[in-house]
Design an enzyme around this catalytic site. Structure first.
Site, short mmCIF file in Angstrom:
data_model
loop_
_atom_site.label_atom_id
_atom_site.label_comp_id
_atom_site.label_asym_id
_atom_site.label_seq_id
_atom_site.Cartn_x
_atom_site.Cartn_y
_atom_site.Cartn_z
N TYR A 73 0.99 -1.47 0.12
CA TYR A 73 0.06 0.21 -0.15
C TYR A 73 0.57 0.68 -0.28
O TYR A 73 0.47 2.32 -0.88
CB TYR A 73 -1.23 -0.02 1.10
CG TYR A 73 -1.50 0.90 1.42
CD1 TYR A 73 -3.17 0.85 0.52
CD2 TYR A 73 -2.07 2.24 1.60
CE1 TYR A 73 -4.14 1.94 0.86
CE2 TYR A 73 -2.21 3.50 1.97
CZ TYR A 73 -3.35 3.06 1.53
OH TYR A 73 -4.45 3.70 0.66
N PHE A 125 -9.21 21.18 -23.56
CA PHE A 125 -9.55 20.33 -23.72
C PHE A 125 -10.51 19.56 -23.04
O PHE A 125 -10.90 20.23 -21.89
CB PHE A 125 -7.95 18.86 -23.53
CG PHE A 125 -8.23 17.77 -23.91
CD1 PHE A 125 -8.90 17.19 -24.92
CD2 PHE A 125 -8.55 16.47 -22.83
CE1 PHE A 125 -9.00 15.52 -25.29
CE2 PHE A 125 -9.36 15.45 -23.14
CZ PHE A 125 -9.29 15.13 -24.08
N THR A 126 -11.15 18.61 -23.38
CA THR A 126 -12.31 18.97 -22.48
C THR A 126 -12.50 18.54 -20.88
O THR A 126 -12.83 18.97 -20.44
CB THR A 126 -12.60 17.66 -23.75
OG1 THR A 126 -12.55 15.97 -22.73
CG2 THR A 126 -13.90 17.45 -24.71
N ASP A 216 0.84 20.14 -20.68
CA ASP A 216 0.17 18.87 -20.38
C ASP A 216 0.96 18.35 -21.71
O ASP A 216 0.53 18.47 -22.46
CB ASP A 216 -1.60 18.95 -21.05
CG ASP A 216 -2.06 17.92 -21.68
OD1 ASP A 216 -1.60 17.02 -21.14
OD2 ASP A 216 -3.72 18.14 -20.89
N LYS A 259 -1.35 7.91 -23.91
CA LYS A 259 -1.12 7.83 -24.54
C LYS A 259 0.60 7.56 -24.67
O LYS A 259 1.33 6.32 -25.18
CB LYS A 259 -1.44 9.44 -25.18
CG LYS A 259 -2.63 9.62 -25.46
CD LYS A 259 -3.55 9.40 -24.05
CE LYS A 259 -4.38 10.17 -24.29
NZ LYS A 259 -5.45 10.36 -22.51
N ARG A 383 -15.14 15.01 -33.13
CA ARG A 383 -15.05 16.00 -32.01
C ARG A 383 -15.15 17.50 -32.58
O ARG A 383 -14.05 18.22 -33.65
CB ARG A 383 -12.69 15.82 -32.46
CG ARG A 383 -12.12 14.94 -31.74
CD ARG A 383 -12.09 14.90 -29.98
NE ARG A 383 -13.28 14.89 -29.13
CZ ARG A 383 -13.17 14.56 -27.98
NH1 ARG A 383 -11.85 13.93 -27.40
NH2 ARG A 383 -14.02 14.23 -27.03
N PHE A 450 -20.66 14.30 -24.67
CA PHE A 450 -19.86 13.31 -25.90
C PHE A 450 -19.86 12.42 -25.50
O PHE A 450 -20.09 11.53 -26.42
CB PHE A 450 -18.70 13.77 -26.53
CG PHE A 450 -17.75 14.63 -25.32
CD1 PHE A 450 -17.46 15.10 -24.86
CD2 PHE A 450 -16.64 13.73 -25.57
CE1 PHE A 450 -16.25 15.80 -23.89
CE2 PHE A 450 -15.50 13.10 -24.80
CZ PHE A 450 -15.32 14.09 -24.26
#
Ligand code: F0G
Length: 467
Positions: A73, A125-126, A216, A259, A383, A450
């Site tokens: 943990y 970005f969303t 980001d 990504k 998009r 979306f």
């Protein structure tokens, strides 16, 4: 010498079967999914280009690393391995692990934004914008104008417009700007890079006003590849060197490791400032998990550490972006309108030009994504106006300039043959676009609509008329 062919720099050790379906089966599936590709079952999908997020094929080395998971943990050794990898490749001092990118966005927004603040960014970005808004901030788009023009060939469409940033500082004052959110290889602009010169200049401008810059870094490795290929003075540098240089100008980053870092789950917040890191480390235990795992299993952190090292290998990144270019060039040669230049993680169809017979309030990109699925079982993503959502003040639909369908290429998953099949389907629809019918919303959730919105064709017929 003639140009030689290239091939993916890996071979296949294990296969995952794909299920073939018929157009009439898919017509039923898309109707049941409310014409939203997010609501399809993946078992009904043939080639899944919904996203490059978490869809990576891990390498044999990463799978071997999974066996080294230390599921303690607290103080897992995999955490320390990941911390070392982030310090080595990204160069930031403090690592706060999170379950994925939006976990890091939540932490950063909560510790840095006060109600009434303005948060500039190079296109929204969303999830990033929503977290800023939930903390009482207002997103301000400071990306260069070329980014909003699908036909502009400008090579660095991710660049921040310094004049827009200066104008915001002059208007609201630097103390109302908690940070600049600087995205690399800007997703919503079509996977478009920032130049190193621009990154350096914008960081200098912000720092002169004591405004920190948080990257980001979700697709920073892809951005580094474009800098190497396109920017003067970088051809001889390694991807790893360029990545370090990008990060060195900034004060920290949020990261969706699903990504660039070649893993199926995970993310982090990285910071240089000791005080801010202490706040984030305290906040992470509320939302994610202890500060040495942040929502990830030990084995996930180990696989990520290996994935980060693999991500900066030139052969990998050249083939990754090469596959995107391969698909893009096929479509360009057939005259299909796509975002130019070809970006890093996918091909973005310009649905507004692809389907000129459909008005914006019939969601042409949503309709095109649904029709493409019916035609060939290829799953893509809207998009455009659906993703942009509603203005939180007025409740009106936001209509961004770009109305796009994203064909996102997962890393190391598909071959050039899958790209051929995809291109054929897109070109087939492009030859007879009037078959595609407009949509209206029948259900709309409050946040990030979306993902879960449902639609039906305005005409009452199928979304893709038969030939
Ligand atoms: N930032 C960028 C630029 C992203 O593309 C994403 C995710 C996130 C942050 C959020 O990260 O999903 O790990 O919480 N993009 C995915 C996509 C969902 O399909 O473009 P996350």
């Amino acid at each position: 010498m003639s140009i030689r062919s290239w091939a993916e720099p890996y071979k296949i050790k294990m296969v995952e079967h794909l299920r073939m379906t018929t157009p009439s089966e898919r017509a039923v599936s898309i109707r049941q999914a409310g014409h939203n590709t997010f609501l399809l079952r993946s078992d009904d999908v043939y080639i899944d280009l919904l996203t490059d997020s978490g869809t990576t094929a891990m390498s044999d080395r990463q799978w071997a690393a999974m066996m080294l998971g230390d599921e303690a943990y607290a103080g897992s050794k995999n955490y320390y391995k990941l911390e070392e990898a982030v310090r080595q490749y990204y160069g930031y001092k403090h690592l706060i692990p999170t379950h994925q990118g939006r976990g890091a966005e939540n932490l950063l927004s909560q510790i840095a934004i006060r109600k009434g603040d303005y948060v500039p960014g190079n296109m929204y970005f969303t999830t990033t914008r929503l977290h800023q808004e939930l903390c009482g901030g207002q997103f301000v788009d400071v990306i260069c104008d070329e980014a909003h023009d699908p036909t502009s060939e400008f090579p660095f469409k991710g660049n921040v417009d310094l004049k827009k940033m200066q104008a915001l500082i002059d208007k609201v004052g630097a103390d109302r700007i908690p940070y600049l959110s600087l995205e690399t290889n800007v997703n919503m602009a079509g996977g478009q890079p920032c130049s190193m010169a621009n990154i350096k200049a914008i960081c200098e401008l912000c720092h002169a006003h004591d405004i920190p810059v948080f990257l980001d870094a979700t697709r920073a490795v892809e951005n580094a590849y474009f800098i190497k290929e396109l920017e003067e003075g970088y051809a001889e540098k390694t991807i790893a060197e360029i990545l370090r240089e990008i990060c060195s100008h900034t004060d920290g980053c949020t990261m969706s490791a699903k990504k660039d870092s070649l893993v199926n789950i995970g993310g982090f917040l990285a910071l240089n400032d000791d005080k801010l890191a202490e706040k984030a480390r305290n906040m992470v235990v509320v939302y994610e998990g202890l500060h040495t795992y942040g929502g990830m299993a030990g084995r996930d952190m180990e696989a990520m550490a290996v994935g980060i090292a693999e991500s900066v290998q030139y052969d990998h990144i050249r083939a990754r972006i090469g596959q995107v270019e391969y698909l893009g060039e096929k479509l360009i040669n057939a005259g299909v309108p796509i975002i130019r230049p070809i970006g890093g993680h996918g091909i973005f169809l310009d649905a507004a030009r692809f389907l000129p017979h459909l008005p914006r309030d019939q969601f042409p990109a949503q309709a095109l994504a649904a029709a493409l699925y019916v035609d060939s079982g290829v799953r893509s993503m809207e998009r455009g106006a659906v993703s942009a959502g509603r203005d939180p003040e007025t409740g009106e639909n936001r209509y961004p300039n770009l109305e796009l369908v994203r064909l996102t290429i997962p890393r190391r998953v598909y071959t050039q043959a899958h790209m051929d099949v995809t291109a054929e389907s897109v070109i087939h629809l492009f030859e007879n676009p009037e078959r595609v019918q407009g949509l209206k919303i029948t259900y709309e959730p409050e946040y990030l609509r979306f993902f879960q919105c449902r639609f039906e064709p305005v005409s009452g017929s199928a979304v893709l008329l038969e030939e």
